[in-house]
Design a protein around this motif. Sequence first.
Motif, PDB file in Angstrom:
ATOM      1  N   VAL A 181       0.848  -1.196   0.000  1.00 29.87           N
ATOM      2  CA  VAL A 181       0.000   0.000   0.000  1.00 29.87           C
ATOM      3  C   VAL A 181       0.884   1.245   0.000  1.00 29.87           C
ATOM      4  O   VAL A 181       0.628   2.216  -0.733  1.00 29.87           O
ATOM      5  CB  VAL A 181      -0.958  -0.014   1.205  1.00 29.87           C
ATOM      6  N   PHE A 182       1.946   1.221   0.799  1.00 27.45           N
ATOM      7  CA  PHE A 182       2.904   2.334   0.808  1.00 27.45           C
ATOM      8  C   PHE A 182       3.550   2.498  -0.565  1.00 27.45           C
ATOM      9  O   PHE A 182       3.704   3.619  -1.061  1.00 27.45           O
ATOM     10  CB  PHE A 182       3.976   2.097   1.861  1.00 27.45           C
ATOM     11  N   ALA A 183       3.944   1.379  -1.191  1.00 26.12           N
ATOM     12  CA  ALA A 183       4.592   1.430  -2.502  1.00 26.12           C
ATOM     13  C   ALA A 183       3.685   2.074  -3.540  1.00 26.12           C
ATOM     14  O   ALA A 183       4.153   2.776  -4.445  1.00 26.12           O
ATOM     15  CB  ALA A 183       4.988   0.024  -2.943  1.00 26.12           C
ATOM     16  N   ALA A 184       2.383   1.846  -3.430  1.00 24.85           N
ATOM     17  CA  ALA A 184       1.433   2.468  -4.354  1.00 24.85           C
ATOM     18  C   ALA A 184       1.298   3.963  -4.086  1.00 24.85           C
ATOM     19  O   ALA A 184       1.144   4.766  -5.015  1.00 24.85           O
ATOM     20  CB  ALA A 184       0.069   1.796  -4.233  1.00 24.85           C
ATOM     21  N   GLU A 185       1.366   4.349  -2.826  1.00 25.48           N
ATOM     22  CA  GLU A 185       1.228   5.755  -2.453  1.00 25.48           C
ATOM     23  C   GLU A 185       2.487   6.557  -2.762  1.00 25.48           C
ATOM     24  O   GLU A 185       2.425   7.765  -2.975  1.00 25.48           O
ATOM     25  CB  GLU A 185       0.889   5.867  -0.964  1.00 25.48           C
ATOM     26  N   HIS A 186       3.642   5.875  -2.793  1.00 23.21           N
ATOM     27  CA  HIS A 186       4.926   6.549  -3.022  1.00 23.21           C
ATOM     28  C   HIS A 186       5.735   5.792  -4.070  1.00 23.21           C
ATOM     29  O   HIS A 186       6.816   5.263  -3.769  1.00 23.21           O
ATOM     30  CB  HIS A 186       5.708   6.659  -1.715  1.00 23.21           C
ATOM     31  N   PRO A 187       5.247   5.712  -5.311  1.00 23.34           N
ATOM     32  CA  PRO A 187       5.960   4.954  -6.342  1.00 23.34           C
ATOM     33  C   PRO A 187       7.346   5.511  -6.650  1.00 23.34           C
ATOM     34  O   PRO A 187       8.216   4.789  -7.123  1.00 23.34           O
ATOM     35  CB  PRO A 187       5.033   5.050  -7.554  1.00 23.34           C
ATOM     36  N   GLU A 188       7.522   6.809  -6.365  1.00 21.36           N
ATOM     37  CA  GLU A 188       8.828   7.413  -6.626  1.00 21.36           C
ATOM     38  C   GLU A 188       9.927   6.774  -5.792  1.00 21.36           C
ATOM     39  O   GLU A 188      11.086   6.701  -6.208  1.00 21.36           O
ATOM     40  CB  GLU A 188       8.783   8.929  -6.393  1.00 21.36           C
TER      41      GLU A 188
END
Length: 217
Positions: free
Chosen positions: A106-113
Amino acid sequence: MTPEVAGRGRGRPRSGAELDSVALLQGALEAFATHGFEGMSLRELARRLQVSHALLTARFGSKEELWRAAVEHALAQIEQGLADVGGDDGLDDLAALREGIVRFLVFAAEHPEVGRILQHEGAIDSPRIHFVFERFVAPLRALAEARLDALTAAGRIRPIAFPTLHFLITHGGGAPFTSPVEAALLGAASPGNRAAVRLHAEQVADLIVGGLTSGIA
């Protein structure tokens, strides 16, 4: 670019009193993710963030320090969540493993950068990847391995090396968010669709946990 940074328009660079630190760090993160560390100068960052070059230099000292501050700002958000899961003695080890995977994705989706930056840095031997490893990965690895060792010793999962699990989650489960064009062509979940992201995260977690427990009596 974040709304706070992008919405200012042309004009005089902002002073320190006007500076939104969160917007600055997010804007720097996005710039580094798009152009890489070597491809983005501190002066160009200042122009993009609409602050003075002198202000960035005074606050961070160097491009390297700004990079570290931006990455730490982002990773600190997931660090606490994973530490809470890994250090919760009241949470079943298998449930903790599954929840940790879901939270990370979920974090990876929110912060793909973040994923894009680490993919680039992970391919070269830079002080930046060592900073991420020592500051974030190593402490969380210790928590994860303690859970994995307990599960293996109890006969609840198959043995798995931490690097294998790490890459399955970060580069496997996180791939739709670091490769958005390919993901869109495949019809994968959009990072902006929270329900779809959650479903993706849970499916990845279930596949990993299911594989680890497969055949275990």
